[in-house]
Design a protein around this motif. Structure first.
Motif, PDB file in Angstrom:
ATOM      1  N   THR A  20       0.817  -1.154   0.010  1.00 36.90           N
ATOM      2  CA  THR A  20       0.015  -0.040   0.124  1.00 36.90           C
ATOM      3  C   THR A  20       0.679   1.174   0.003  1.00 36.90           C
ATOM      4  O   THR A  20       0.711   2.157  -0.757  1.00 36.90           O
ATOM      5  CB  THR A  20      -0.827   0.126   1.243  1.00 36.90           C
ATOM      6  OG1 THR A  20      -2.042  -1.160   0.911  1.00 36.90           O
ATOM      7  CG2 THR A  20      -1.741   1.288   1.120  1.00 36.90           C
ATOM      8  N   TRP A  38       2.036   1.577  -3.451  1.00 35.33           N
ATOM      9  CA  TRP A  38       1.271   1.964  -4.390  1.00 35.33           C
ATOM     10  C   TRP A  38       0.657   3.386  -4.297  1.00 35.33           C
ATOM     11  O   TRP A  38       0.416   4.086  -5.512  1.00 35.33           O
ATOM     12  CB  TRP A  38       0.035   0.841  -4.009  1.00 35.33           C
ATOM     13  CG  TRP A  38      -1.260   0.843  -4.929  1.00 35.33           C
ATOM     14  CD1 TRP A  38      -1.482  -0.149  -5.823  1.00 35.33           C
ATOM     15  CD2 TRP A  38      -2.182   1.841  -4.712  1.00 35.33           C
ATOM     16  NE1 TRP A  38      -2.646   0.306  -6.352  1.00 35.33           N
ATOM     17  CE2 TRP A  38      -3.194   1.409  -5.743  1.00 35.33           C
ATOM     18  CE3 TRP A  38      -2.858   2.696  -4.052  1.00 35.33           C
ATOM     19  CZ2 TRP A  38      -4.432   2.001  -5.985  1.00 35.33           C
ATOM     20  CZ3 TRP A  38      -3.986   3.321  -4.199  1.00 35.33           C
ATOM     21  CH2 TRP A  38      -4.860   2.977  -5.164  1.00 35.33           C
ATOM     22  N   GLN A  62       2.374   7.204  -6.606  1.00 41.05           N
ATOM     23  CA  GLN A  62       1.425   8.301  -7.605  1.00 41.05           C
ATOM     24  C   GLN A  62       1.733   9.731  -7.396  1.00 41.05           C
ATOM     25  O   GLN A  62       1.107  10.616  -7.975  1.00 41.05           O
ATOM     26  CB  GLN A  62       0.104   7.992  -7.168  1.00 41.05           C
ATOM     27  CG  GLN A  62      -0.250   6.400  -7.570  1.00 41.05           C
ATOM     28  CD  GLN A  62      -1.789   6.140  -7.456  1.00 41.05           C
ATOM     29  OE1 GLN A  62      -2.647   6.950  -7.793  1.00 41.05           O
ATOM     30  NE2 GLN A  62      -2.241   5.097  -6.372  1.00 41.05           N
ATOM     31  N   LEU A 108      -4.526  11.207  -1.907  1.00 35.92           N
ATOM     32  CA  LEU A 108      -4.005   9.637  -1.960  1.00 35.92           C
ATOM     33  C   LEU A 108      -4.261   9.356  -0.561  1.00 35.92           C
ATOM     34  O   LEU A 108      -3.754   9.913   0.638  1.00 35.92           O
ATOM     35  CB  LEU A 108      -2.523   9.704  -2.144  1.00 35.92           C
ATOM     36  CG  LEU A 108      -2.122   9.990  -3.667  1.00 35.92           C
ATOM     37  CD1 LEU A 108      -0.685  10.108  -3.885  1.00 35.92           C
ATOM     38  CD2 LEU A 108      -2.856   9.057  -4.830  1.00 35.92           C
ATOM     39  N   ARG A 113     -10.078   8.059  -9.019  1.00 37.22           N
ATOM     40  CA  ARG A 113      -9.289   7.492 -10.157  1.00 37.22           C
ATOM     41  C   ARG A 113      -8.826   6.058  -9.895  1.00 37.22           C
ATOM     42  O   ARG A 113      -9.228   5.391 -11.046  1.00 37.22           O
ATOM     43  CB  ARG A 113      -8.118   8.370 -10.059  1.00 37.22           C
ATOM     44  CG  ARG A 113      -8.465  10.001 -10.410  1.00 37.22           C
ATOM     45  CD  ARG A 113      -9.195  10.152 -11.592  1.00 37.22           C
ATOM     46  NE  ARG A 113      -8.423  10.149 -12.656  1.00 37.22           N
ATOM     47  CZ  ARG A 113      -7.689  10.660 -13.487  1.00 37.22           C
ATOM     48  NH1 ARG A 113      -7.418  12.068 -12.883  1.00 37.22           N
ATOM     49  NH2 ARG A 113      -7.056  10.319 -14.599  1.00 37.22           N
ATOM     50  N   ARG A 114      -8.204   5.667  -8.823  1.00 38.34           N
ATOM     51  CA  ARG A 114      -7.911   4.384  -8.353  1.00 38.34           C
ATOM     52  C   ARG A 114      -8.429   4.014  -6.862  1.00 38.34           C
ATOM     53  O   ARG A 114      -8.580   4.792  -6.133  1.00 38.34           O
ATOM     54  CB  ARG A 114      -6.760   4.178  -8.470  1.00 38.34           C
ATOM     55  CG  ARG A 114      -5.905   4.259  -9.971  1.00 38.34           C
ATOM     56  CD  ARG A 114      -4.441   4.407  -9.975  1.00 38.34           C
ATOM     57  NE  ARG A 114      -3.976   2.914  -9.706  1.00 38.34           N
ATOM     58  CZ  ARG A 114      -2.695   2.584  -9.449  1.00 38.34           C
ATOM     59  NH1 ARG A 114      -1.728   3.542  -9.487  1.00 38.34           N
ATOM     60  NH2 ARG A 114      -2.286   1.424  -9.194  1.00 38.34           N
ATOM     61  N   HIS A 115      -9.101   2.679  -6.874  1.00 41.71           N
ATOM     62  CA  HIS A 115      -9.743   2.425  -5.379  1.00 41.71           C
ATOM     63  C   HIS A 115      -9.417   0.837  -5.508  1.00 41.71           C
ATOM     64  O   HIS A 115      -9.570   0.258  -6.427  1.00 41.71           O
ATOM     65  CB  HIS A 115     -11.249   2.835  -5.649  1.00 41.71           C
ATOM     66  CG  HIS A 115     -11.746   2.165  -4.488  1.00 41.71           C
ATOM     67  ND1 HIS A 115     -12.771   0.884  -4.464  1.00 41.71           N
ATOM     68  CD2 HIS A 115     -11.729   2.252  -2.998  1.00 41.71           C
ATOM     69  CE1 HIS A 115     -13.114   0.772  -3.224  1.00 41.71           C
ATOM     70  NE2 HIS A 115     -12.558   1.576  -2.502  1.00 41.71           N
ATOM     71  N   GLU A 116      -8.991   0.487  -4.259  1.00 44.14           N
ATOM     72  CA  GLU A 116      -8.877  -0.714  -4.019  1.00 44.14           C
ATOM     73  C   GLU A 116      -9.133  -1.241  -2.365  1.00 44.14           C
ATOM     74  O   GLU A 116      -9.064  -0.007  -1.658  1.00 44.14           O
ATOM     75  CB  GLU A 116      -7.398  -1.438  -4.331  1.00 44.14           C
ATOM     76  CG  GLU A 116      -7.052  -1.521  -5.798  1.00 44.14           C
ATOM     77  CD  GLU A 116      -5.499  -2.009  -5.763  1.00 44.14           C
ATOM     78  OE1 GLU A 116      -5.150  -2.597  -4.907  1.00 44.14           O
ATOM     79  OE2 GLU A 116      -5.128  -2.064  -7.133  1.00 44.14           O
ATOM     80  N   ARG A 136      -7.755   1.827   0.130  1.00 45.09           N
ATOM     81  CA  ARG A 136      -6.612   2.689  -0.432  1.00 45.09           C
ATOM     82  C   ARG A 136      -7.173   3.228  -2.020  1.00 45.09           C
ATOM     83  O   ARG A 136      -7.866   2.766  -2.708  1.00 45.09           O
ATOM     84  CB  ARG A 136      -5.318   2.073  -0.908  1.00 45.09           C
ATOM     85  CG  ARG A 136      -5.187   0.794  -1.718  1.00 45.09           C
ATOM     86  CD  ARG A 136      -4.142   0.186  -1.581  1.00 45.09           C
ATOM     87  NE  ARG A 136      -3.970  -0.665  -2.852  1.00 45.09           N
ATOM     88  CZ  ARG A 136      -2.988  -1.631  -2.837  1.00 45.09           C
ATOM     89  NH1 ARG A 136      -1.884  -1.725  -1.875  1.00 45.09           N
ATOM     90  NH2 ARG A 136      -2.674  -2.415  -3.794  1.00 45.09           N
ATOM     91  N   LEU A 137      -6.987   4.619  -1.961  1.00 41.89           N
ATOM     92  CA  LEU A 137      -7.730   5.176  -3.175  1.00 41.89           C
ATOM     93  C   LEU A 137      -6.914   6.549  -3.571  1.00 41.89           C
ATOM     94  O   LEU A 137      -6.238   6.974  -2.641  1.00 41.89           O
ATOM     95  CB  LEU A 137      -9.215   5.688  -2.782  1.00 41.89           C
ATOM     96  CG  LEU A 137      -9.264   6.831  -1.597  1.00 41.89           C
ATOM     97  CD1 LEU A 137      -9.353   8.228  -2.289  1.00 41.89           C
ATOM     98  CD2 LEU A 137     -10.357   6.470  -1.041  1.00 41.89           C
ATOM     99  N   SER A 138      -6.968   6.906  -4.898  1.00 46.16           N
ATOM    100  CA  SER A 138      -6.624   8.241  -5.456  1.00 46.16           C
ATOM    101  C   SER A 138      -7.579   9.011  -5.891  1.00 46.16           C
ATOM    102  O   SER A 138      -8.434   8.216  -6.692  1.00 46.16           O
ATOM    103  CB  SER A 138      -5.415   8.106  -6.649  1.00 46.16           C
ATOM    104  OG  SER A 138      -5.650   7.364  -7.545  1.00 46.16           O
ATOM    105  N   ARG A 179      -9.006  12.689  -7.655  1.00 44.24           N
ATOM    106  CA  ARG A 179      -8.851  14.146  -7.978  1.00 44.24           C
ATOM    107  C   ARG A 179      -9.749  15.340  -7.616  1.00 44.24           C
ATOM    108  O   ARG A 179     -10.823  14.925  -7.832  1.00 44.24           O
ATOM    109  CB  ARG A 179      -9.000  13.937  -9.858  1.00 44.24           C
ATOM    110  CG  ARG A 179      -8.409  15.135 -10.393  1.00 44.24           C
ATOM    111  CD  ARG A 179      -8.372  15.189 -11.727  1.00 44.24           C
ATOM    112  NE  ARG A 179      -9.805  15.085 -12.465  1.00 44.24           N
ATOM    113  CZ  ARG A 179     -10.443  16.180 -12.523  1.00 44.24           C
ATOM    114  NH1 ARG A 179     -10.201  17.284 -12.372  1.00 44.24           N
ATOM    115  NH2 ARG A 179     -11.620  15.846 -13.187  1.00 44.24           N
TER     116      ARG A 179
END
Length: 217
Positions: free
Chosen positions: A39, A42, A46, A145, A192-195, A204-206, A208
């Motif tokens: 994590t 990851w 970014q 993030l 934008r990204r997510h897990e 965890r996520l990013s 915008r």
């Protein structure tokens, strides 16, 4: 100007984390191996541009940032901050480390291209205020993030987390029955990204930050 310490509880929590600072990395080692996986790499991989890490702790994320990131870190435990300074020196990592309260960040609006917070929102007394401050200091179009242990996707585990909260919140301020993602979405951020994994315990996520003129989701 430094943000004021707001209550006797704040002072007590700061003293608690000061006492934990020297042993924190050892205490976290099992969770890092068993639950967090990659994590930190990851998330921090970014980051770009002027980056703020909120509640930087002992600086466990420092090895995982790209070399060209211009990094600032804030932390309200002086003990933790001292550990982060030692880690930065060992790594030869340029970073502006300073005392700060996540609920009242001492930066102008839109100061940063990226804002990072890992496994810390759970222990900030007012999560909504902290997320609002992260959004404020992030430029439009910038990247938020986040990673944390959150309320599980398993009902029995969620019930256990609520029981643990009865003890952990008074002791250390740490909550297990929380989930930042809905607040981030409500603030208009684009995910934008997510897990989410380990029975939904780790998320965890990013995301915008919207620019002026972006459509409201």
């Amino acid at each position: 100007m430094e943000a004021p310490i707001r209550s006797d509880r704040d002072r007590r929590l700061m003293r608690y984390w000061d006492r934990q600072a020297g042993a924190y990395d050892r205490r976290m080692a099992f969770a890092e191996r068993r639950f967090f996986a990659d994590t930190r790499r990851w998330l921090c991989g970014q980051a770009a541009g002027d980056t703020l890490e909120v509640a930087i702790g002992t600086g466990l994320n420092l090895p995982h940032y790209p070399g060209d990131v211009r990094l600032t870190g804030v932390e309200w435990s002086e003990g933790m901050l001292a550990e982060a300074r030692r880690r930065a020196a060992r790594l030869g990592r340029p970073v502006d480390l300073r005392w700060g309260d996540a609920r009242a960040l001492d930066f102008e609006d839109g100061r940063f291209d990226t804002v990072v917070c890992t496994f810390a929102l759970c222990g900030i007394p007012d999560e909504a205020a902290a997320l609002g401050e992260m959004a404020r200091v992030l430029r439009p179009g910038g990247l938020l993030l986040l990673a944390d242990h959150v309320s599980s996707s398993s009902r029995p585990v969620r019930a256990l987390q609520r029981v643990v909260d009865l003890f952990s919140v008074p002791l250390s301020g740490e909550r297990y029955s929380h989930r930042p993602l809905p607040r981030v979405i409500a603030m208009g951020f684009e995910i934008r990204r997510h897990e989410r994994f380990k029975l939904g315990l780790i998320e965890r996520l990013s995301a915008r930050k919207p620019r002026a003129g972006d459509a409201v989701p």
